[in-house]
Design an enzyme around this catalytic site. Structure first.
Site: not given
Ligand code: CIR
Length: 256
Positions: A64, A70, A164, A251
């Site tokens: 990821d 994040d 989120h 993200c």
């Molecule tokens: C997760 O589950 O953490 C990642 N596969 C996706 C994160 C997406 N992040 C975001 O939208 N800020």
């Protein structure tokens, strides 16, 4: 008022991307080559917005890792480095923090506090923090500690049924929020102009907007119309493979 961003931090997709953390497995497996192509177009679009793009190498041990948003919450020259909510993702934040160190003052977060940047929405001098499976009350308290003293009001927003906070809302400009209908009450954003997206287009409520242009996900005509009516230009990007890994547009970058 916070300064407009000049930089976008991004990170390449690893070959391990198809093993990304997901709430539910996608119907069709992730096509890695297409996903990489979509990410390339995204990076080019950020650059076309006038941002200086920093592109970090991928980390194969973290599928990821491209979801750099994040890892950190940035505002007013400060970067609060997250203790990520998903244990499998912890460690991604180190390279992000090191890349930001020359530009921003770094602040840390210790367990049991957890936070994902996808739960953090700064608009003007307010920071909205989603209380989700990834971001807990101690994470929220740490945001208050770091940014409260810089004059930010930190607002807690309950998030249920979404990964989120920014799965259903995002910043358009310092006075405007894009929000999917029937998610949270527009009242939360009192004082701001709220551009509503139909519930069926909730995924498109996540946009990256800089200087009057919004990058949006391709295939959401009502959202495009609503943004045009609000005076924005839009650039639609195919994000379908990234979406399979529960990713949206914000993200994959940290703007500062
Ligand atoms: C997760 O589950 O953490 C990642 N596969 C996706 C994160 C997406 N992040 C975001 O939208 N800020």
């Amino acid at each position: 008022m916070p300064q407009p961003p000049t930089h976008a931090l991004t990170r390449l997709l690893p070959d391990s991307f198809p093993a990304a953390t997901v709430e539910a497995p996608p119907l069709m497996p992730i096509d890695l080559a297409r996903a990489k192509g979509q990410h390339r177009s995204y990076v080019e679009a950020l650059s076309a917005l006038g941002l200086t793009v920093i592109l970090l190498p991928a980390d194969e041990s973290h599928p990821d890792c491209c979801f750099v948003e994040d890892c950190v919450l940035c505002a007013d020259g400060v970067a609060l480095v997250a203790n990520l909510g998903a244990a499998s993702r912890r460690g991604e934040e180190r390279a992000v923090a090191e890349a930001l160190r020359p530009y921003l003052r770094l602040e840390a977060m210790q367990a049991p506090a957890t936070l994902d940047g996808g739960d953090c929405l700064r608009i003007g001098k307010r920071i909205f923090i989603g209380q989700s499976k990834r971001t807990n009350a101690q994470g929220l308290a740490r945001v208050r500690e770091v940014f409260g003293s810089l004059g930010f009001e930190v607002v807690s927003v309950p998030v249920a049924g979404s990964l989120h906070l920014k799965c259903f809302c995002s910043k358009v400009d310092e006075d405007t929020v894009l929000l999917a209908d029937r998610t949270v009450s527009p009242e939360i954003f009192h004082g701001l102009r709220v551009v509503l997206v139909p519930h069926e287009e909730a995924y498109a409520a996540n946009c990256v907007a800089v200087g009057g242009t919004a990058l949006i996900s391709q295939g959401f005509p009502e959202t495009e119309r609503a943004l045009h009516a609000a005076g924005l230009r839009t650039v639609a990007l195919d994000n379908s493979e990234i979406r399979k890994a529960d990713g949206s547009l914000t993200c994959s970058s940290v703007l500062f």
